[in-house]
Design an enzyme around this catalytic site. Structure first.
Site, PDB file in Angstrom:
ATOM      1  N   GLY A 141       8.597   0.381  -5.052  1.00  0.00           N
ATOM      2  CA  GLY A 141       8.338  -1.019  -4.722  1.00  0.00           C
ATOM      3  C   GLY A 141       6.902  -1.418  -4.992  1.00  0.00           C
ATOM      4  O   GLY A 141       6.057  -0.604  -5.386  1.00  0.00           O
ATOM      5  N   ASP A 145      -3.521   2.425  -0.023  1.00  0.00           N
ATOM      6  CA  ASP A 145      -4.247   1.375   0.698  1.00  0.00           C
ATOM      7  C   ASP A 145      -3.938  -0.018   0.166  1.00  0.00           C
ATOM      8  O   ASP A 145      -4.453  -1.012   0.688  1.00  0.00           O
ATOM      9  CB  ASP A 145      -5.756   1.630   0.659  1.00  0.00           C
ATOM     10  N   GLY A 146      -3.120  -0.112  -0.878  1.00  0.00           N
ATOM     11  CA  GLY A 146      -2.750  -1.415  -1.402  1.00  0.00           C
ATOM     12  C   GLY A 146      -3.811  -2.095  -2.233  1.00  0.00           C
ATOM     13  O   GLY A 146      -3.625  -3.228  -2.666  1.00  0.00           O
ATOM     14  N   GLY A 200       3.691  -1.593  -4.231  1.00  0.00           N
ATOM     15  CA  GLY A 200       2.832  -0.972  -3.237  1.00  0.00           C
ATOM     16  C   GLY A 200       1.449  -1.584  -3.142  1.00  0.00           C
ATOM     17  O   GLY A 200       0.771  -1.440  -2.125  1.00  0.00           O
ATOM     18  N   ARG A 201       1.027  -2.247  -4.212  1.00  0.00           N
ATOM     19  CA  ARG A 201      -0.281  -2.928  -4.172  1.00  0.00           C
ATOM     20  C   ARG A 201      -0.241  -4.231  -4.968  1.00  0.00           C
ATOM     21  O   ARG A 201      -1.284  -4.745  -5.364  1.00  0.00           O
ATOM     22  CB  ARG A 201      -1.384  -2.016  -4.677  1.00  0.00           C
ATOM     23  N   ASP A 244      10.274   2.883 -13.330  1.00  0.00           N
ATOM     24  CA  ASP A 244       9.775   1.742 -12.563  1.00  0.00           C
ATOM     25  C   ASP A 244       8.661   1.018 -13.301  1.00  0.00           C
ATOM     26  O   ASP A 244       8.198  -0.038 -12.835  1.00  0.00           O
ATOM     27  CB  ASP A 244       9.304   2.178 -11.168  1.00  0.00           C
ATOM     28  N   LYS A 299      -2.415  -7.954  -8.281  1.00  0.00           N
ATOM     29  CA  LYS A 299      -2.404  -6.501  -8.183  1.00  0.00           C
ATOM     30  C   LYS A 299      -3.690  -6.050  -7.489  1.00  0.00           C
ATOM     31  O   LYS A 299      -4.792  -6.303  -7.980  1.00  0.00           O
ATOM     32  CB  LYS A 299      -2.305  -5.864  -9.564  1.00  0.00           C
TER      33      LYS A 299
END
Length: 495
Positions: free
Chosen positions: A95, A131-132, A97-98, A258, A119
């Site tokens: 997914g 940490d995104g 994530g950041r 992905d 992003k």
């Protein structure tokens, strides 16, 4: 968060088609603000595709929105869920994530809508242990390469802008945070389909496929089996994309499912690289110890990924036989596109039975002498049929000069056979063989200066790469062989 209702310049009209999916497809959330953001780079060309221009960067709201500190009117920020195979192994749920989608805006040409995604905008439920955030170096690399690939004519996501903040994040060392605004008609991936298939949620799988067909492939809806037609078309686009990558020496570095676009776009710029000293086995991603995503493997992995997508779409396509039929065209499409591109790179207007031998011999010379890929083809365009003495700049790139001289005799014979004209051939070859590509060391110089708050090199490099086929003699040094120190540069999945 506040909205931009008080903006001083007109903004595009935001919506969010992805928010129309059932709630299981995404999580609604707000970006995490960054303190005191500043502009690092802006793409006029990308902005023009959505009716924006550089004047908008003067609006204080611009920095705030495209760093994630404010929300545009009509925007419904969300992070999408997907799964995928990573390095050939099923990784399960992944997914955004950041990355956080701000929504979509109308394309300036009236053809559909363009999704804008931040992003590095902070943690999401799909961040796992991350940490995104994105760091300055990776954001600059993605910004520059997205726009460089677009200028090369290769299907790709775009990058509107990159912003930064002095807030520190930890990687191998402490680095500053940054956000890149990337653009595409959609960021739906092969892994988006895999997610629902491997969770055996076939109703959601159908919802996803139907939306992709309706929004991006409406011409396929009239087919007897639209899902088979969709798989066939995605396979075709992917095969052609792989040929385009190979033709400019581009290496993606992490071709997980992905990271594969359902629209056939180059997606997710991480540990990428452009071939310099030619080695078909070159691995641009330091993390890829086994060489799964080496240059020579990319076409094969593109096909593997299409088969993974085919497996995920099997419940919709309906039979193994139809699924295999949809996938069967990959090799022929790739080979035809590669043949077309290589003939153009060599300035050959026709195709002859022995051309394969000529091309194979050329690649053997490139491999054995580790010839700089971009410079070889660019200088080859300067070859004169009746003046071998003019070959010296090209021969200077090659260790085994007798091998090249023997090949050049065959090449000249081939050119004479189709009455090739030096001047027109040079123009045609220079129109497909770039003089300028985003070499790792060029990106690193721009990054080093940006880390000192000097963003001029980012802007200059972007401008040069926006015209990769033009001579631009004032920028000749940007087309030179990489310096010795560049051989120590490495990029990895953390990049």
């Amino acid at each position: 968060m506040t909205t931009i209702s008080d903006a001083t310049v007109p903004w595009p009209s935001f919506g969010n088609r992805f928010a129309d999916f059932p709630p299981a497809f995404y999580t609604r959330l707000q970006p995490t603000p960054l303190p005191a953001p500043y502009l690092i780079g802006f793409s006029d060309a990308a902005a023009a595709t959505i009716g924006m221009d550089r004047s908008m960067t003067g609006d204080p709201a611009f920095l705030e929105v495209f760093t994630g500190n404010r929300i545009a009117d009509g925007s419904l920020p969300l992070a999408a869920v997907y799964s995928g195979h990573q390095f050939g192994v099923w990784a399960g749920q992944l997914g955004d994530g950041r990355a956080i989608s701000l929504g979509d805006v109308p394309a300036a040409d009236g053809q559909g809508r363009i999704e804008l995604q931040l992003k590095g905008a902070g943690q999401t439920p799909y961040s796992r242990m991350g940490d995104g955030r994105a760091v300055l170096r990776s954001s600059i690399r993605e910004f520059l390469c997205s726009e460089a690939m677009a200028a090369l004519g290769i299907p790709t996501t775009r990058a509107l802008a990159v912003t930064g903040s002095d807030q520190r994040v930890m990687r191998e060392t402490a680095e500053t945070a940054s956000v890149v605004t990337r653009m595409a008609p959609s960021f739906i991936r092969f892994g988006s389909f895999e997610h629902w298939y491997y969770n055996q949620r076939f109703d959601e799988l159908k919802v996803l496929a139907d939306a992709v067909l309706e929004q991006f492939y409406p011409e396929l809806l009239a087919q007897e089996n639209p899902y088979k037609a969709l798989l066939t078309e995605v396979t075709r686009r992917t095969a052609e994309l792989m040929a385009q990558w190979q033709a400019v020496g581009f290496m993606h570095g992490v071709m997980n499912t992905d990271n594969m676009s359902i629209l056939g776009l180059t997606l997710d710029y991480g540990p990428f690289g452009f071939m310099e000293a030619f080695d078909a086995r070159h691995i641009c991603n330091h993390t890829d110890q086994q060489g799964r995503y080496s240059y020579q493997m990319q076409p094969r992995i593109g096909q593997w990924n299409c088969f993974a997508l085919g497996q995920a779409m099997l419940p919709l396509v309906g039979s193994v036989e139809d699924t295999e039929a949809a996938l069967a065209g990959y090799e022929a499409v790739f080979e035809a596109k590669q043949d077309e591109l290589l003939h153009a790179k060599l300035g050959l207007k026709t195709s002859q039975p022995d051309d394969g031998k000529l091309i194979d011999a050329m690649f053997a010379i490139l491999q054995n002498s580790h010839v700089d890929f971009t410079l070889f083809f660019r200088r080859l365009g300067e070859l004169q049929i009746d003046n071998p003495a003019a070959d010296e700049p090209l021969r200077d790139l090659i260790i085994d000069r007798p091998a090249f001289d023997a090949w050049a005799v065959q090449y000249r014979q081939r050119l004479r056979a189709e009455n090739s004209d030096d001047a027109s051939r040079r123009l045609a070859m220079h129109a497909v063989n770039p003089k300028y590509v985003l070499r790792n060391y060029l990106a690193q110089v721009a990054i080093d200066r940006a880390q000192r708050k000097d963003f001029s090199e980012v802007e200059k490099l972007q401008a040069i790469l926006s015209r990769p086929f033009d001579e631009q003699p004032e920028h000749d040094k940007y087309a030179d062989l990489p310096p010795d120190w560049a051989s120590h540069l490495e990029v990895s999945c953390s990049s």
